[in-house]
Design a protein around this motif. Sequence first.
Motif, PDB file in Angstrom:
ATOM      1  N   GLU A 303       1.632 -12.953   1.049  1.00 62.09           N
ATOM      2  CA  GLU A 303       1.369 -11.508   1.083  1.00 62.09           C
ATOM      3  C   GLU A 303       2.486 -10.760   1.808  1.00 62.09           C
ATOM      4  O   GLU A 303       2.914  -9.680   1.374  1.00 62.09           O
ATOM      5  CB  GLU A 303       0.036 -11.245   1.783  1.00 62.09           C
ATOM      6  N   ASN A 304       2.979 -11.341   2.885  1.00 59.44           N
ATOM      7  CA  ASN A 304       4.003 -10.652   3.665  1.00 59.44           C
ATOM      8  C   ASN A 304       5.370 -10.698   3.001  1.00 59.44           C
ATOM      9  O   ASN A 304       6.153  -9.752   3.109  1.00 59.44           O
ATOM     10  CB  ASN A 304       4.060 -11.232   5.078  1.00 59.44           C
ATOM     11  N   VAL A 305       5.691 -11.788   2.304  1.00 61.92           N
ATOM     12  CA  VAL A 305       6.931 -11.821   1.526  1.00 61.92           C
ATOM     13  C   VAL A 305       6.883 -10.747   0.445  1.00 61.92           C
ATOM     14  O   VAL A 305       7.843  -9.979   0.243  1.00 61.92           O
ATOM     15  CB  VAL A 305       7.145 -13.213   0.891  1.00 61.92           C
ATOM     16  N   ALA A 306       5.762 -10.671  -0.267  1.00 61.63           N
ATOM     17  CA  ALA A 306       5.616  -9.670  -1.326  1.00 61.63           C
ATOM     18  C   ALA A 306       5.680  -8.257  -0.763  1.00 61.63           C
ATOM     19  O   ALA A 306       6.282  -7.354  -1.368  1.00 61.63           O
ATOM     20  CB  ALA A 306       4.301  -9.892  -2.066  1.00 61.63           C
ATOM     21  N   ALA A 307       5.075  -8.038   0.396  1.00 60.77           N
ATOM     22  CA  ALA A 307       5.084  -6.707   1.008  1.00 60.77           C
ATOM     23  C   ALA A 307       6.504  -6.272   1.338  1.00 60.77           C
ATOM     24  O   ALA A 307       6.892  -5.129   1.055  1.00 60.77           O
ATOM     25  CB  ALA A 307       4.225  -6.713   2.274  1.00 60.77           C
ATOM     26  N   ARG A 308       7.283  -7.148   1.907  1.00 63.41           N
ATOM     27  CA  ARG A 308       8.644  -6.774   2.271  1.00 63.41           C
ATOM     28  C   ARG A 308       9.506  -6.537   1.031  1.00 63.41           C
ATOM     29  O   ARG A 308      10.398  -5.677   1.043  1.00 63.41           O
ATOM     30  CB  ARG A 308       9.255  -7.846   3.174  1.00 63.41           C
ATOM     31  N   LEU A 309       9.257  -7.270  -0.045  1.00 65.72           N
ATOM     32  CA  LEU A 309       9.997  -7.014  -1.285  1.00 65.72           C
ATOM     33  C   LEU A 309       9.700  -5.622  -1.830  1.00 65.72           C
ATOM     34  O   LEU A 309      10.563  -4.978  -2.437  1.00 65.72           O
ATOM     35  CB  LEU A 309       9.637  -8.063  -2.344  1.00 65.72           C
ATOM     36  N   ASP A 310       8.486  -5.163  -1.599  1.00 65.74           N
ATOM     37  CA  ASP A 310       8.077  -3.845  -2.083  1.00 65.74           C
ATOM     38  C   ASP A 310       8.345  -2.734  -1.079  1.00 65.74           C
ATOM     39  O   ASP A 310       8.011  -1.577  -1.331  1.00 65.74           O
ATOM     40  CB  ASP A 310       6.584  -3.859  -2.419  1.00 65.74           C
ATOM     41  N   GLY A 311       8.873  -3.076   0.082  1.00 67.16           N
ATOM     42  CA  GLY A 311       9.126  -2.063   1.096  1.00 67.16           C
ATOM     43  C   GLY A 311       7.882  -1.648   1.855  1.00 67.16           C
ATOM     44  O   GLY A 311       7.857  -0.589   2.500  1.00 67.16           O
ATOM     45  N   ARG A 312       6.825  -2.475   1.807  1.00 69.67           N
ATOM     46  CA  ARG A 312       5.606  -2.170   2.538  1.00 69.67           C
ATOM     47  C   ARG A 312       5.601  -2.903   3.878  1.00 69.67           C
ATOM     48  O   ARG A 312       6.309  -3.890   4.067  1.00 69.67           O
ATOM     49  CB  ARG A 312       4.365  -2.597   1.732  1.00 69.67           C
ATOM     50  N   ALA A 313       4.784  -2.416   4.785  1.00 69.21           N
ATOM     51  CA  ALA A 313       4.686  -3.061   6.098  1.00 69.21           C
ATOM     52  C   ALA A 313       3.924  -4.371   5.982  1.00 69.21           C
ATOM     53  O   ALA A 313       2.841  -4.410   5.377  1.00 69.21           O
ATOM     54  CB  ALA A 313       3.984  -2.127   7.077  1.00 69.21           C
ATOM     55  N   PRO A 314       4.438  -5.455   6.529  1.00 66.13           N
ATOM     56  CA  PRO A 314       3.704  -6.725   6.511  1.00 66.13           C
ATOM     57  C   PRO A 314       2.535  -6.681   7.478  1.00 66.13           C
ATOM     58  O   PRO A 314       2.481  -5.829   8.376  1.00 66.13           O
ATOM     59  CB  PRO A 314       4.754  -7.740   6.964  1.00 66.13           C
ATOM     60  N   ARG A 315       1.609  -7.595   7.293  1.00 68.37           N
ATOM     61  CA  ARG A 315       0.440  -7.645   8.165  1.00 68.37           C
ATOM     62  C   ARG A 315       0.550  -8.801   9.153  1.00 68.37           C
ATOM     63  O   ARG A 315       1.085  -9.858   8.840  1.00 68.37           O
ATOM     64  CB  ARG A 315      -0.838  -7.803   7.337  1.00 68.37           C
ATOM     65  N   ARG A 316       0.022  -8.581  10.335  1.00 63.22           N
ATOM     66  CA  ARG A 316      -0.024  -9.619  11.353  1.00 63.22           C
ATOM     67  C   ARG A 316      -1.099 -10.640  10.984  1.00 63.22           C
ATOM     68  O   ARG A 316      -2.176 -10.277  10.520  1.00 63.22           O
ATOM     69  CB  ARG A 316      -0.342  -9.020  12.724  1.00 63.22           C
ATOM     70  N   PHE A 317      -0.787 -11.898  11.179  1.00 64.65           N
ATOM     71  CA  PHE A 317      -1.739 -12.959  10.866  1.00 64.65           C
ATOM     72  C   PHE A 317      -2.576 -13.287  12.093  1.00 64.65           C
ATOM     73  O   PHE A 317      -2.068 -13.408  13.203  1.00 64.65           O
ATOM     74  CB  PHE A 317      -1.007 -14.221  10.411  1.00 64.65           C
ATOM     75  N   ARG A 318      -3.866 -13.430  11.840  1.00 61.07           N
ATOM     76  CA  ARG A 318      -4.750 -13.884  12.902  1.00 61.07           C
ATOM     77  C   ARG A 318      -5.837 -14.747  12.279  1.00 61.07           C
ATOM     78  O   ARG A 318      -6.504 -14.317  11.334  1.00 61.07           O
ATOM     79  CB  ARG A 318      -5.393 -12.706  13.647  1.00 61.07           C
ATOM     80  N   LEU A 319      -5.987 -15.935  12.787  1.00 61.85           N
ATOM     81  CA  LEU A 319      -6.987 -16.859  12.264  1.00 61.85           C
ATOM     82  C   LEU A 319      -8.214 -16.853  13.157  1.00 61.85           C
ATOM     83  O   LEU A 319      -8.117 -17.042  14.368  1.00 61.85           O
ATOM     84  CB  LEU A 319      -6.413 -18.280  12.186  1.00 61.85           C
TER      85      LEU A 319
END
Length: 385
Positions: A303-319
Amino acid sequence: MTHRIVVLGGGYAGVIAARRLADRLADRLADRLPDRAKAAVTLVNASDRFVERVRLHQLAAGQNLRDIPLRDVLKGVRLVVARATAIDLETRAVRTDDGQEIPYDTLVYTLGSRGGTAGVPGVAEHAFRIADHDGARALRRRLADLRQGAVAVVGGGLTGIETVTELAESRPDLDVELITEGAAGDWLAPRARAHLRRVFDRLGVRVRENGEVAKVADGEVLLGDGQAVRYDAIAWAAGFEMSPLAAEAGLAVDADGRVLVDATLRSVSHPDVYAAGDAAALEDGATRLSCQAAIPMGFQAAENVAARLDGRAPRRFRLRYVGQCVSLGRRDALFQLTRTDDTPIRAVLAGRAVVPLKETVVRSTVMALSRPALTKAIGTNASRR
């Protein structure tokens, strides 16, 4: 120009990451996004089969596992069947044992873990490391040749407990003993430990607690107190180790060789590299080595790789952990509920009624391989904070 994404490792985290990325890219093409959003996903793995590591104790006990060809689940992903031997961080390329050099623009490192030796001499030569597919199959072959005898399972964690109960139930003709450095299941709540003891007694499992193993020889375990115990087979389930590939390449790693990542699962030393699963260590603490962590980490890395490709903010991961489900042979199991930080609470489910729950959990991990969106139900938690 096509952005090249290479996922290194075809375990739980790697397959989920690759498939989720492929799904995301298919959505972009359907939306007719500009060229800058186009990308291609390649997964590099030493085998063309997916290994259900959470079932390797069943394989060792003589049961047949499902055959899961990676090509059946990797829709939209190019599969390269080869063993990665090096990563060149300067030229951005992965080298393999068959002479290939696979270029990348973004690398998702998910090589996971493998059975370790815990630094004990003789393990590699004389014990079967059942956390690995080859080790589990080798133990299976050895046990098939035994009509009677003694088998030691070394390691009191989940792998050791599941293995020793599986062997004792399926092979009552063998004397099965669990050797653990501390107390078996000492991280569980008292009620769960009591149930574990009852299962051991019912199955005839001998438990040698506080039994530090100093050395393994041919058919023999030498304990720390100098005692030598003979066995016809020794199954090793004590400790894991990481591939040295990340450290050798120059990625920032922790003391165990796990890639250090920030809250978005991005390498702290190389921003074009992400890591997930057993091979990743968050800056604020590594997750437990488990598919419970690997699956949502692989999903969120994608999700975060795709977000950065689209210029969107990545999300922080928390389990947020829910619990630990432990099989105790085919007719018993326990489910230890936990706080979100993985510490146990008093609530425990145990007995035959828990067996379907355990099987559902295991089956859901395979379902998620071809349906990554199910990962949200399994436990992915992310925020933009």
